[in-house]
Design a protein around this motif. Sequence first.
Motif, PDB file in Angstrom:
ATOM      1  N   SER A  23       0.631  -1.066  -0.100  1.00 52.38           N
ATOM      2  CA  SER A  23      -0.043   0.045  -0.077  1.00 52.38           C
ATOM      3  C   SER A  23       0.864   1.381   0.115  1.00 52.38           C
ATOM      4  N   ILE A  24       1.769   1.270   0.739  1.00 57.25           N
ATOM      5  CA  ILE A  24       2.703   2.376   0.996  1.00 57.25           C
ATOM      6  C   ILE A  24       3.532   2.559  -0.504  1.00 57.25           C
ATOM      7  N   THR A  25       4.017   1.801  -0.977  1.00 55.86           N
ATOM      8  CA  THR A  25       4.894   2.042  -2.082  1.00 55.86           C
ATOM      9  C   THR A  25       4.052   2.239  -3.248  1.00 55.86           C
ATOM     10  N   GLY A  26       2.870   1.520  -3.274  1.00 55.33           N
ATOM     11  CA  GLY A  26       1.925   1.898  -4.415  1.00 55.33           C
ATOM     12  C   GLY A  26       1.401   3.450  -4.454  1.00 55.33           C
ATOM     13  N   LEU A  27       1.024   3.708  -3.011  1.00 57.64           N
ATOM     14  CA  LEU A  27       0.715   5.248  -2.897  1.00 57.64           C
ATOM     15  C   LEU A  27       1.952   6.077  -3.328  1.00 57.64           C
ATOM     16  N   TYR A  28       2.776   5.890  -2.708  1.00 58.55           N
ATOM     17  CA  TYR A  28       3.982   6.596  -3.014  1.00 58.55           C
ATOM     18  C   TYR A  28       4.164   6.961  -4.688  1.00 58.55           C
ATOM     19  N   PHE A  29       4.319   5.772  -5.058  1.00 57.89           N
ATOM     20  CA  PHE A  29       4.673   5.859  -6.598  1.00 57.89           C
ATOM     21  C   PHE A  29       3.458   6.431  -7.347  1.00 57.89           C
ATOM     22  N   ALA A  30       1.994   6.124  -6.942  1.00 61.09           N
ATOM     23  CA  ALA A  30       1.013   6.883  -7.808  1.00 61.09           C
ATOM     24  C   ALA A  30       1.090   8.547  -7.530  1.00 61.09           C
ATOM     25  N   TYR A  31       1.387   8.971  -6.348  1.00 65.78           N
ATOM     26  CA  TYR A  31       1.428  10.244  -6.069  1.00 65.78           C
ATOM     27  C   TYR A  31       2.463  10.878  -6.720  1.00 65.78           C
TER      28      TYR A  31
END
Length: 141
Positions: A23-31
């Motif tokens: 979740s954290i890596t996905g949100l960071y990358f998308a952001y």
Amino acid sequence: MKVSIRLPKFHRTFLYVIWSVLSITGLYFAYTQDWKMYDPTIWTTYTLKLHGISASLMLILIGSLIPIHIQLSLETKRNLKSGIPMLITMFILAFSGIALYYSGESWMATAKMLHIWMGIFVIIFLPIHIIIGRKRKKIIK
């Protein structure tokens, strides 16, 4: 022999850790890459790699849920209103993730948006699924 739908502590903890990293890596990358459109850095490259490794582990963990957690839930009809959408969402995430790498250019933008929004849905909905399951267990007793 009585079998519980609830996951053993080690399994549950490993699932939560992998889900959190994913979740954290996905949100960071998308952001950083999709919403803010920052230039890629070495950090975003490593974040995406960690996201891919976590996704692979998550697929294994979801598969490990099938023989007991999912099968027993289906047989006893417990927490299906949140469990079936969770399972469908995980399926969509897996295939949209594959599509990000292997689909043609015409599908890339659709796959990306689908993957991001389904990921956000899981971040919100998985805790709800867990809470509903725990409350339901208390009601049944």
